[in-house]
Scaffold this active site. Structure first.
Site, PDB file in Angstrom:
ATOM      1  N   HIS A 102     -23.073  54.629  18.876  1.00 22.26           N
ATOM      2  CA  HIS A 102     -21.856  54.624  19.388  1.00 22.26           C
ATOM      3  C   HIS A 102     -20.497  53.818  18.625  1.00 22.26           C
ATOM      4  CE1 HIS A 102     -23.709  55.709  23.414  1.00 22.26           C
ATOM      5  NE2 HIS A 102     -23.158  56.551  23.068  1.00 22.26           N
TER       6      HIS A 102
ATOM      7  N   LYS B  48     -26.080  62.887  34.494  1.00 24.13           N
ATOM      8  CA  LYS B  48     -27.350  61.970  34.010  1.00 24.13           C
ATOM      9  C   LYS B  48     -27.890  60.862  34.930  1.00 24.13           C
ATOM     10  CE  LYS B  48     -26.821  62.728  29.179  1.00 24.13           C
ATOM     11  NZ  LYS B  48     -26.003  62.023  27.722  1.00 24.13           N
TER      12      LYS B  48
ATOM     13  N   ARG C 198     -26.446  63.060  15.624  1.00 26.92           N
ATOM     14  CA  ARG C 198     -27.655  62.409  15.139  1.00 26.92           C
ATOM     15  C   ARG C 198     -28.622  63.283  14.359  1.00 26.92           C
ATOM     16  NH1 ARG C 198     -28.375  59.515  20.754  1.00 26.92           N
ATOM     17  NH2 ARG C 198     -27.462  61.678  21.306  1.00 26.92           N
TER      18      ARG C 198
ATOM     19  N   SER D 122     -29.078  56.065  24.255  1.00 28.71           N
ATOM     20  CA  SER D 122     -28.919  55.082  25.320  1.00 28.71           C
ATOM     21  C   SER D 122     -30.141  55.201  26.224  1.00 28.71           C
ATOM     22  CB  SER D 122     -27.602  55.617  26.231  1.00 28.71           C
ATOM     23  OG  SER D 122     -26.435  55.253  25.568  1.00 28.71           O
TER      24      SER D 122
END
Ligand code: ADP
Length: 164
Positions: A17, A41, A90, A128
């Site tokens: 990030h 999430k 990514r 994460s």
């Protein structure tokens, strides 16, 4: 002054990030990091803690402002006169979700462009969820997260060890 908004869950913020933000600063004068409150999430850290880790990570950099938000991203962007949404890519696996999100935001406000940047190769595998998983199992993720997160994870580990 060009402002971009970088939304995410940041549960927790990683060096991936941070790299996205640094690249964004080559394109924009200011970046607003918007930490999503009610994420689907079920985050490990509450929104206040996630925001605090982001703020601590960029403390002293006046080009970066962090806040938490709920609701429509385009409305937040309009409120802060942000002309772009910054996101990171990514691998191909990110693409489908990011594509849908960008298309939806464009439907809601055609004036706001979504801009994607690629983080450094060594952060390609950093997420994460990976950080949370490894850290919960006692693994060392220090090289992949900013100092504020290192401290928080160390504290969480300490609490867990006391309870074990
Ligand atoms: P969200 O729940 O909105 O996906 P995240 O915090 O997981 O929130 O991610 C926010 C944005 O940062 C997404 O665009 C994601 O693809 C990007 N991102 C996260 N980690 C990396 C990384 N290591 N490299 C590049 N982009 C990343």
């Amino acid at each position: 002054m060009k402002t971009a908004i970088y939304p995410g869950t940041f549960d927790p913020i990683t060096l991936g990030h941070v790299d996205v933000v640094q690249r964004g600063l080559k394109l924009f004068d200011n970046i607003i990091i918007a930490v999503a409150g009610s994420s689907k999430k079920s985050p490990m850290f509450d929104v206040q803690t996630r925001l605090q880790m982001v703020q601590d990570t960029f403390a002293g950099d006046l080009r970066i402002h962090a806040l938490s938000f709920d609701g429509l991203l385009v409305k937040l962007a309009q409120k802060h006169q942000a002309t772009a949404v910054l996101r990171g890519l990514r691998a191909a696996s990110d693409f489908e979700y990011e594509f849908q999100l960008a298309a939806m935001n464009r439907k809601l406000d055609a004036d706001i462009e979504t801009v994607f940047v690629m983080a450094r190769e060594e952060y390609t595998f950093v997420s994460s969820s990976f950080i949370r998983e490894i850290s919960t199992m006692g693994g060392d993720v220090d090289a992949l997260v900013p100092e504020a997160v290192r401290l928080k994870l160390r504290h969480a580990k300490g609490v867990k060890t006391c309870l074990d």
